[in-house]
Motif scaffolding. Structure first.
Motif, short mmCIF file in Angstrom:
data_model
loop_
_atom_site.label_atom_id
_atom_site.label_comp_id
_atom_site.label_asym_id
_atom_site.label_seq_id
_atom_site.Cartn_x
_atom_site.Cartn_y
_atom_site.Cartn_z
N LEU A 124 -5.09 -7.80 9.97
CA LEU A 124 -5.58 -8.69 10.65
C LEU A 124 -6.77 -7.73 10.44
CD1 LEU A 124 -2.98 -10.52 12.38
CD2 LEU A 124 -4.73 -11.55 10.28
N LEU A 125 -6.91 -6.79 11.72
CA LEU A 125 -7.55 -5.52 11.99
C LEU A 125 -7.98 -5.19 10.86
CD1 LEU A 125 -6.04 -3.55 14.22
CD2 LEU A 125 -7.71 -4.68 15.22
N GLN A 126 -7.79 -4.79 9.41
CA GLN A 126 -8.63 -4.45 7.81
C GLN A 126 -9.04 -5.71 7.73
OE1 GLN A 126 -7.83 -5.49 5.22
NE2 GLN A 126 -9.16 -4.27 3.89
N LYS A 127 -8.80 -7.12 8.29
CA LYS A 127 -9.90 -7.96 7.58
C LYS A 127 -10.47 -8.10 8.37
CE LYS A 127 -6.25 -11.31 5.46
NZ LYS A 127 -7.14 -11.19 4.63
N LEU A 128 -10.87 -8.06 9.83
CA LEU A 128 -11.95 -8.43 10.72
C LEU A 128 -13.23 -6.71 10.73
CD1 LEU A 128 -9.88 -9.26 13.68
CD2 LEU A 128 -11.72 -10.40 12.89
N LEU A 129 -11.97 -5.75 9.95
CA LEU A 129 -13.54 -4.68 9.95
C LEU A 129 -14.71 -5.05 8.72
CD1 LEU A 129 -13.86 -1.76 11.50
CD2 LEU A 129 -12.02 -1.36 8.86
N ALA A 130 -15.76 -4.92 9.48
CA ALA A 130 -16.37 -4.78 8.35
C ALA A 130 -17.28 -3.81 7.05
CB ALA A 130 -18.20 -4.21 8.79
N ASP A 131 -17.00 -3.92 6.10
CA ASP A 131 -16.88 -2.42 4.68
C ASP A 131 -17.74 -1.84 4.54
OD1 ASP A 131 -16.13 -4.66 2.83
OD2 ASP A 131 -18.09 -5.33 2.02
N ASP A 132 -18.62 -1.42 5.84
CA ASP A 132 -19.04 -0.55 6.29
C ASP A 132 -19.08 0.36 7.54
OD1 ASP A 132 -20.94 -2.15 7.85
OD2 ASP A 132 -22.22 -0.52 7.40
N GLY A 133 -17.26 -0.17 7.61
CA GLY A 133 -16.84 0.20 9.30
C GLY A 133 -15.89 1.05 9.58
N ALA A 134 -15.67 1.57 10.48
CA ALA A 134 -14.29 2.16 10.47
C ALA A 134 -13.08 1.95 11.70
CB ALA A 134 -14.57 3.66 10.56
N ILE A 135 -11.71 2.11 11.37
CA ILE A 135 -10.67 1.93 13.03
C ILE A 135 -10.51 3.48 13.20
CG2 ILE A 135 -8.89 2.35 11.04
CD1 ILE A 135 -7.49 -0.31 12.86
N PHE A 136 -10.18 3.50 14.71
CA PHE A 136 -10.41 5.02 15.19
C PHE A 136 -8.86 4.11 16.19
CE2 PHE A 136 -13.78 5.22 14.13
CZ PHE A 136 -14.66 6.50 13.88
N ILE A 137 -7.44 4.95 15.37
CA ILE A 137 -6.08 4.43 16.21
C ILE A 137 -5.92 5.61 17.31
CG2 ILE A 137 -4.26 3.94 15.78
CD1 ILE A 137 -5.11 2.90 13.51
N SER A 138 -5.67 5.95 18.08
CA SER A 138 -4.48 7.18 19.29
C SER A 138 -3.18 7.22 18.82
CB SER A 138 -5.35 6.95 20.30
OG SER A 138 -6.17 6.91 21.15
N ILE A 139 -3.34 8.27 19.20
CA ILE A 139 -0.97 8.04 18.38
C ILE A 139 -0.83 9.70 18.76
CG2 ILE A 139 -1.43 9.07 16.29
CD1 ILE A 139 1.04 6.15 17.82
N ASP A 140 0.37 10.33 19.40
CA ASP A 140 1.15 11.11 19.56
C ASP A 140 1.90 11.21 18.39
OD1 ASP A 140 3.32 10.03 20.29
OD2 ASP A 140 3.23 11.14 21.93
N ASP A 141 2.83 12.41 18.55
CA ASP A 141 3.82 12.38 17.62
C ASP A 141 5.01 11.94 17.21
OD1 ASP A 141 2.91 15.33 16.07
OD2 ASP A 141 2.82 15.78 18.36
N ALA A 142 5.13 10.95 18.02
CA ALA A 142 6.37 10.00 17.53
C ALA A 142 6.25 9.41 16.82
CB ALA A 142 6.54 9.20 19.68
N GLU A 143 4.56 8.78 16.53
CA GLU A 143 4.60 7.61 15.44
C GLU A 143 3.58 7.76 14.64
OE1 GLU A 143 6.63 5.84 14.76
OE2 GLU A 143 8.05 4.89 16.77
N PHE A 144 3.29 9.37 14.45
CA PHE A 144 1.52 10.11 14.28
C PHE A 144 2.10 9.56 12.48
CE2 PHE A 144 -0.21 12.74 11.48
CZ PHE A 144 -1.85 12.02 11.42
N PHE A 145 3.50 10.07 11.69
CA PHE A 145 3.27 10.28 10.56
C PHE A 145 4.03 8.60 10.22
CE2 PHE A 145 7.11 9.41 7.45
CZ PHE A 145 6.98 10.35 6.18
#
Length: 529
Positions: A124-145
């Motif tokens: 759903l986040l992908q649908k909301l994002l504009a064509d020239d937009g970007a998503i930034f996601i904080s994460i650590d090693d537990a689920e990075f891969f």
């Protein structure tokens, strides 16, 4: 492209399509003057409720319009003690997994659960994002891969932009079993990487100190550049004679001069080559401070000196809440400001669907105050503290907080607070508990992708005109509506084409087509929007 498999994937891969549309019920608005309940709400939104359902509710108005998304989802470390439960065993998530994944969910590991939770939300986040937009996601090693793998699926591997490393601690943790984990990752994907262009970062005083003027060049400060590079260049293998008479037979082994011999002599003639004080150095092209761009390309290593660390974030939230610590894992607002500097414009919409303590709104309000911008924020928080912590922090930032020498001036601004309301559809029927005006708004958004402005006067079923097409929602909760000639006779608004929603139609498709009318059945064609 390799894909990641986990228990329950088949049940959630298209689950975002089955999430019911719910209306958003505004509870109150807030600005510098305090809380009020007038009808006109703010463009800034804080939504309390399941973020999966909230994201679906946002689609009619915001699909393809969000310039920058930042999310700080659970890291899934297994730590049970945090306010925001961080191993996805929260009762709300467990209930959702039981409903969606079913009995198969009883065998899920915490990684399976996390992936089942994240995947439909990312869709759903992908649908909301504009064509020239970007998503930034904080994460650590537990689920990075795992996160990188499912983002490759949802956003497309070709739209991966970067992995930022944020050094979040300023001192090692002496209690660490093996290593002191001093950094988090911020994974960056674009909706369309070819269309996304990051803003350059302002030059710092430290960076400008590299520019000097030892030869008093009238063009001002400059720094030397390396003439040699490892990239192959067919015209980059000539010999050079220094002013001292020293002959340099060619570039160092394995490298090439950056420019052709002809270009090199042009630069030298223009005084753009530095030979050293004695005229005996390997020549270095000059880069003038006045000729470099206004900023520098963002880098992927962010130090706590630049964007803050976790202790900064905790001190800040304690300051806002008068010494209390209502949220254990806030992010420093300078970190979010860095993201907004790179990825938003002055009028951008910024979305955070794991809002936590409201840091993203804090950063947006700070930046608007600093540069006079009109960025809009949308925050979603499913936990019970959405009002008491998330919204409360934003209220205090707007009006100012602290006392005496520690007082922080308010940013100004406003927001409206929403709850998730009734679902639009119950089974195959329109939910009669939903006000018709909410359904009209939804249909208009889904048909036109434009904000709904109720037309004044005229036909009560008229929604408006868009791209020369008139839209009508012929609906009465207590009776069946029929598109017939009697209804057509009430249409006075001129349009090239007409779309009419009704329960039934008594006119043949051929005759409707000749009149330029399209019939859409309630609720069947609403559920297909």
């Amino acid at each position: 492209m390799p894909t990641l498999e986990w228990i329950g994937k088949s049940k959630v891969i298209n689950h975002h399509q089955d999430v019911p549309f719910r209306v958003l019920e505004r509870k109150y608005s807030f600005d510098e003057n305090g809380q009020h309940d007038e009808d006109n709400g703010s463009e800034n939104m804080i939504i309390r409720g399941d973020n999966l359902e909230a994201l679906k509710a946002l689609l009619p108005r915001y699909e393809g319009r969000v310039k920058c998304i930042y999310i700080d989802p659970p890291y899934n470390t297994g730590n049970e003690g945090w306010v925001y439960n961080d191993n996805v065993n929260d009762p709300k998530i467990k209930k959702w997994l039981g409903e969606v994944v079913g009995k198969e969910g009883e065998d899920l590991t915490r990684h399976d659960k996390w992936l089942c939770m994240m995947y439909p939300r990312l869709k759903l986040l992908q649908k909301l994002l504009a064509d020239d937009g970007a998503i930034f996601i904080s994460i650590d090693d537990a689920e990075f891969f795992n996160l990188r793998s499912i983002c490759n699926e949802v956003f497309g591997e070709q739209n991966f932009i970067a992995t930022v490393i944020w050094r979040k601690n300023y001192a090692p943790k002496s209690t660490a079993k093996h290593f002191s984990e001093d950094h988090d990752y911020i994974l960056v994907f674009g909706k369309n990487a070819d269309m996304w262009t990051p803003h350059k970062m302002p030059r710092t005083e430290k960076q400008n100190k590299a520019y000097k003027n030892p030869d008093n060049d009238p063009r001002g400060l400059w720094r030397p550049n390396n003439l040699a590079a490892r990239n192959y260049y067919s015209k980059g293998t000539y010999s050079i004679t220094c002013p001292s008479g020293r002959v340099i037979n060619g570039p160092p082994s394995g490298s090439y001069w950056r420019v052709s011999e002809e270009k090199f002599h042009e630069l030298d003639k223009d005084g753009r080559i530095w030979w050293g004080k004695d005229g005996n150095n390997v020549p270095a092209p000059k880069i003038f401070l006045t000729e470099v761009s206004d900023g520098i390309v963002p880098q992927t290593l962010w130090s706590y000196e630049e964007v803050g660390h976790t202790q900064d974030a905790k001190k800040e939230i304690k300051s806002i809440f008068s010494g209390e610590m209502p949220f254990d894992t806030p992010k420093p607002y300078h970190l979010i400001e860095r993201i907004l500097q790179i990825a938003s414009d002055s009028n951008s919409i910024i979305l955070d669907s794991f809002a936590g303590s409201g840091t993203t709104a804090h950063a947006v309000l700070n930046m608007n105050k600093a540069d006079g911008g009109h960025r809009k924020f949308i925050l979603v928080e499913m936990m019970d503290y959405a009002d008491s912590i998330t919204a409360e922090r934003v209220k205090r930032v707007i009006r100012g907080y602290g006392e005496g020498k520690n007082a922080v001036e308010g940013t100004g601004g406003s927001f409206s607070f929403y709850d998730l309301g009734e679902p639009l559809l119950v089974g195959d029927c329109l939910n009669e508990a939903v006000a018709p005006e909410k359904i009209r708004e939804y249909i208009w958004f889904m048909e036109t992708k434009q904000p709904y402005a109720p037309p004044s006067g005229g036909n009560p079923y008229y929604l408006g005109k868009h791209n020369s097409t008139g839209y009508y929602f012929y609906y009465e909760p207590q009776r069946v509506t029929v598109l017939d000639y009697a209804f057509l006779s009430t249409i006075m608004e001129k349009a090239d084409g007409t779309v009419i929603y009704a329960d039934r139609c008594s006119i043949s498709e051929d005759k409707l087509a000749k009149m330029g009318v399209t019939f859409k059945k309630i609720p069947r064609d609403i559920s297909r929007l």
